[in-house]
Motif scaffolding. Structure first.
Motif, PDB file in Angstrom:
ATOM      1  N   LEU A 103     -77.681  30.667 -13.460  1.00 30.65           N
ATOM      2  CA  LEU A 103     -78.384  29.832 -14.429  1.00 30.65           C
ATOM      3  C   LEU A 103     -79.880  30.074 -14.332  1.00 30.65           C
ATOM      4  CD1 LEU A 103     -78.370  27.336 -16.425  1.00 30.65           C
ATOM      5  CD2 LEU A 103     -78.802  25.950 -14.374  1.00 30.65           C
ATOM      6  N   PRO A 104     -80.510  30.576 -15.397  1.00 31.84           N
ATOM      7  CA  PRO A 104     -81.978  30.680 -15.379  1.00 31.84           C
ATOM      8  C   PRO A 104     -82.590  29.286 -15.356  1.00 31.84           C
ATOM      9  CG  PRO A 104     -81.007  32.042 -17.117  1.00 31.84           C
ATOM     10  CD  PRO A 104     -79.930  31.126 -16.628  1.00 31.84           C
ATOM     11  N   ILE A 105     -83.427  28.999 -14.382  1.00 31.76           N
ATOM     12  CA  ILE A 105     -84.038  27.675 -14.286  1.00 31.76           C
ATOM     13  C   ILE A 105     -85.299  27.745 -13.439  1.00 31.76           C
ATOM     14  CG2 ILE A 105     -82.599  27.042 -12.298  1.00 31.76           C
ATOM     15  CD1 ILE A 105     -82.656  24.146 -13.373  1.00 31.76           C
ATOM     16  N   VAL A 106     -86.347  27.103 -13.910  1.00 28.85           N
ATOM     17  CA  VAL A 106     -87.598  27.009 -13.151  1.00 28.85           C
ATOM     18  C   VAL A 106     -87.685  25.598 -12.576  1.00 28.85           C
ATOM     19  CG1 VAL A 106     -90.112  27.117 -13.245  1.00 28.85           C
ATOM     20  CG2 VAL A 106     -88.745  28.711 -14.614  1.00 28.85           C
ATOM     21  N   MET A 107     -87.674  25.516 -11.268  1.00 24.48           N
ATOM     22  CA  MET A 107     -87.805  24.220 -10.602  1.00 24.48           C
ATOM     23  C   MET A 107     -88.504  24.418  -9.259  1.00 24.48           C
ATOM     24  SD  MET A 107     -83.886  23.460  -9.391  1.00 24.48           S
ATOM     25  CE  MET A 107     -83.010  24.582  -8.269  1.00 24.48           C
ATOM     26  N   GLU A 108     -89.048  23.354  -8.744  1.00 25.17           N
ATOM     27  CA  GLU A 108     -89.767  23.427  -7.478  1.00 25.17           C
ATOM     28  C   GLU A 108     -88.796  23.669  -6.322  1.00 25.17           C
ATOM     29  OE1 GLU A 108     -91.973  19.839  -7.092  1.00 25.17           O
ATOM     30  OE2 GLU A 108     -93.479  20.405  -8.578  1.00 25.17           O
ATOM     31  N   ILE A 165     -84.138  22.994  -1.490  1.00 21.25           N
ATOM     32  CA  ILE A 165     -84.135  22.726  -2.921  1.00 21.25           C
ATOM     33  C   ILE A 165     -83.564  21.327  -3.167  1.00 21.25           C
ATOM     34  CG2 ILE A 165     -83.999  25.093  -3.763  1.00 21.25           C
ATOM     35  CD1 ILE A 165     -80.981  24.802  -3.957  1.00 21.25           C
ATOM     36  N   ASN A 166     -83.872  20.773  -4.333  1.00 20.54           N
ATOM     37  CA  ASN A 166     -83.358  19.464  -4.740  1.00 20.54           C
ATOM     38  C   ASN A 166     -82.390  19.629  -5.894  1.00 20.54           C
ATOM     39  OD1 ASN A 166     -84.903  17.198  -3.234  1.00 20.54           O
ATOM     40  ND2 ASN A 166     -86.487  18.671  -3.786  1.00 20.54           N
ATOM     41  N   ILE A 167     -81.145  19.116  -5.733  1.00 20.09           N
ATOM     42  CA  ILE A 167     -80.144  19.343  -6.779  1.00 20.09           C
ATOM     43  C   ILE A 167     -79.319  18.098  -7.178  1.00 20.09           C
ATOM     44  CG2 ILE A 167     -79.889  21.821  -6.308  1.00 20.09           C
ATOM     45  CD1 ILE A 167     -77.357  20.987  -4.677  1.00 20.09           C
ATOM     46  N   PRO A 168     -79.797  16.905  -7.327  1.00 24.84           N
ATOM     47  CA  PRO A 168     -81.160  16.437  -7.067  1.00 24.84           C
ATOM     48  C   PRO A 168     -81.397  16.018  -5.623  1.00 24.84           C
ATOM     49  CG  PRO A 168     -79.883  14.712  -8.090  1.00 24.84           C
ATOM     50  CD  PRO A 168     -78.980  15.919  -8.014  1.00 24.84           C
ATOM     51  N   GLU A 169     -80.327  15.878  -4.799  1.00 29.84           N
ATOM     52  CA  GLU A 169     -80.570  15.574  -3.394  1.00 29.84           C
ATOM     53  C   GLU A 169     -81.100  16.818  -2.692  1.00 29.84           C
ATOM     54  OE1 GLU A 169     -76.389  17.155  -3.581  1.00 29.84           O
ATOM     55  OE2 GLU A 169     -77.684  15.864  -4.788  1.00 29.84           O
ATOM     56  N   GLU A 170     -81.911  16.624  -1.674  1.00 32.31           N
ATOM     57  CA  GLU A 170     -82.514  17.758  -0.981  1.00 32.31           C
ATOM     58  C   GLU A 170     -81.491  18.407  -0.049  1.00 32.31           C
ATOM     59  OE1 GLU A 170     -86.575  18.849   1.478  1.00 32.31           O
ATOM     60  OE2 GLU A 170     -85.745  16.835   1.627  1.00 32.31           O
ATOM     61  N   ILE A 171     -81.401  19.725  -0.123  1.00 29.99           N
ATOM     62  CA  ILE A 171     -80.528  20.468   0.782  1.00 29.99           C
ATOM     63  C   ILE A 171     -81.312  21.624   1.384  1.00 29.99           C
ATOM     64  CG2 ILE A 171     -78.400  19.883  -0.448  1.00 29.99           C
ATOM     65  CD1 ILE A 171     -78.469  22.731  -1.633  1.00 29.99           C
ATOM     66  N   ASN A 172     -80.982  21.960   2.627  1.00 31.53           N
ATOM     67  CA  ASN A 172     -81.554  23.118   3.304  1.00 31.53           C
ATOM     68  C   ASN A 172     -80.481  24.184   3.432  1.00 31.53           C
ATOM     69  OD1 ASN A 172     -84.127  21.890   3.820  1.00 31.53           O
ATOM     70  ND2 ASN A 172     -83.192  20.738   5.491  1.00 31.53           N
ATOM     71  N   VAL A 173     -80.865  25.416   3.127  1.00 32.83           N
ATOM     72  CA  VAL A 173     -79.904  26.512   3.130  1.00 32.83           C
ATOM     73  C   VAL A 173     -80.495  27.715   3.855  1.00 32.83           C
ATOM     74  CG1 VAL A 173     -78.389  27.935   1.713  1.00 32.83           C
ATOM     75  CG2 VAL A 173     -79.126  25.722   0.857  1.00 32.83           C
ATOM     76  N   LEU A 174     -79.673  28.373   4.663  1.00 30.40           N
ATOM     77  CA  LEU A 174     -80.062  29.642   5.270  1.00 30.40           C
ATOM     78  C   LEU A 174     -79.741  30.753   4.280  1.00 30.40           C
ATOM     79  CD1 LEU A 174     -81.017  31.133   7.875  1.00 30.40           C
ATOM     80  CD2 LEU A 174     -78.604  31.313   8.496  1.00 30.40           C
ATOM     81  N   CYS A 175     -80.718  31.634   4.030  1.00 27.73           N
ATOM     82  CA  CYS A 175     -80.536  32.702   3.045  1.00 27.73           C
ATOM     83  C   CYS A 175     -80.881  34.057   3.657  1.00 27.73           C
ATOM     84  CB  CYS A 175     -81.435  32.486   1.824  1.00 27.73           C
ATOM     85  SG  CYS A 175     -81.210  30.917   0.983  1.00 27.73           S
ATOM     86  N   LYS A 176     -80.375  35.101   3.019  1.00 26.48           N
ATOM     87  CA  LYS A 176     -80.736  36.466   3.401  1.00 26.48           C
ATOM     88  C   LYS A 176     -81.290  37.180   2.174  1.00 26.48           C
ATOM     89  CE  LYS A 176     -78.304  38.955   6.308  1.00 26.48           C
ATOM     90  NZ  LYS A 176     -77.253  39.827   6.915  1.00 26.48           N
ATOM     91  N   VAL A 177     -82.364  37.947   2.357  1.00 25.67           N
ATOM     92  CA  VAL A 177     -82.977  38.681   1.247  1.00 25.67           C
ATOM     93  C   VAL A 177     -82.098  39.876   0.893  1.00 25.67           C
ATOM     94  CG1 VAL A 177     -85.002  39.964   0.470  1.00 25.67           C
ATOM     95  CG2 VAL A 177     -85.286  38.000   2.001  1.00 25.67           C
ATOM     96  N   ILE A 178     -81.693  39.959  -0.368  1.00 25.15           N
ATOM     97  CA  ILE A 178     -80.924  41.123  -0.805  1.00 25.15           C
ATOM     98  C   ILE A 178     -81.764  42.048  -1.689  1.00 25.15           C
ATOM     99  CG2 ILE A 178     -78.707  39.959  -0.617  1.00 25.15           C
ATOM    100  CD1 ILE A 178     -78.746  39.544  -3.633  1.00 25.15           C
TER     101      ILE A 178
END
Length: 222
Positions: A103-108, A165-178
């Protein structure tokens, strides 16, 4: 409508998003002329379904999601269960695999590139001090499998990133750069991140957020 028929199965999941609330249900029985579903519920709140009204909903199987439309034919009670009778679904849209629909989306958002050359099994391996170093950014798009964000710095492929990110609750996620691409026009980088070892409940919350935004967008263009 698209020219596609869904294979209906007992216990197949259904989600109806109404006023940013996700109501869950599932197929309880398949009759010759209609489908029976449990009354859609969110927490302790049931969705009102009036006979002859038209509802739009998402129907899921293991690999795909379909946006569908049915007419509410009525209600019934079987084995002490309140059920809704729906016409067989018309498919409005065939969505890509659940986790990969983007989903294209601009959010903080907030992020922090973790030190290079480190391996993290999950968020528990990330030192608590790094959570205090999160920097503000914005997103470009999001899916159940990953997210794209803006960065002022080049972060190498396969490095880990801490994301909030907030979706709308705040969550923390571990990510890897692809992937990390330089944007010549805006003089910044676009980081394509893959969610690493994400809890499936969090992934489901992200997917519900995506479908909620899709529903909002569809209303704007009606």
């Amino acid at each position: 409508m698209v020219d596609f028929k869904i294979k209906l199965e007992i216990n197949q999941s259904i989600e109806i998003i109404e006023n940013q609330i996700t109501y869950k249900s599932s197929i309880q029985d398949i009759k010759e002329d209609y489908v029976l579903i449990g009354m859609p519920i969110s927490g302790s709140r049931y969705l009102l379904m009036h006979p002859k009204s038209i509802i739009e909903y998402y129907m899921m199987n293991e690999k795909e999601v379909f946006k569908c439309r049915s007419v509410v034919l009525g209600r019934t009670n079987e084995k002490n269960l309140q059920l809704a009778m729906l016409s067989f679904p018309d498919v409005i849209e065939r969505v890509q695999r659940r986790e990969y629909f983007r989903l294209p989306i601009v959010m903080e958002a907030k992020f922090f590139p973790l030190p290079e050359g480190r391996f993290y099994m999950d968020l528990k391996d990330v030192p608590s001090g790094y959570f205090k170093k999160l920097e503000n950014t914005i997103t470009v798009d999001i899916s159940g499998g990953g997210i794209k964000i803006i960065s002022k710095q080049n972060v190498k492929k396969d490095n880990y990133v801490l994301l909030s990110i907030n979706i709308p609750e705040e969550i923390n996620v571990l990510c890897k750069v692809i992937r990390c691409d330089f944007d010549n026009m805006n003089k910044n980088y676009k980081l394509a991140l893959k969610f690493e070892r994400i809890d499936e409940r969090i992934r489901d919350n992200i997917i519900r957020f995506i479908f909620s935004k899709l529903r909002e967008q569809s209303r704007l263009f009606k």
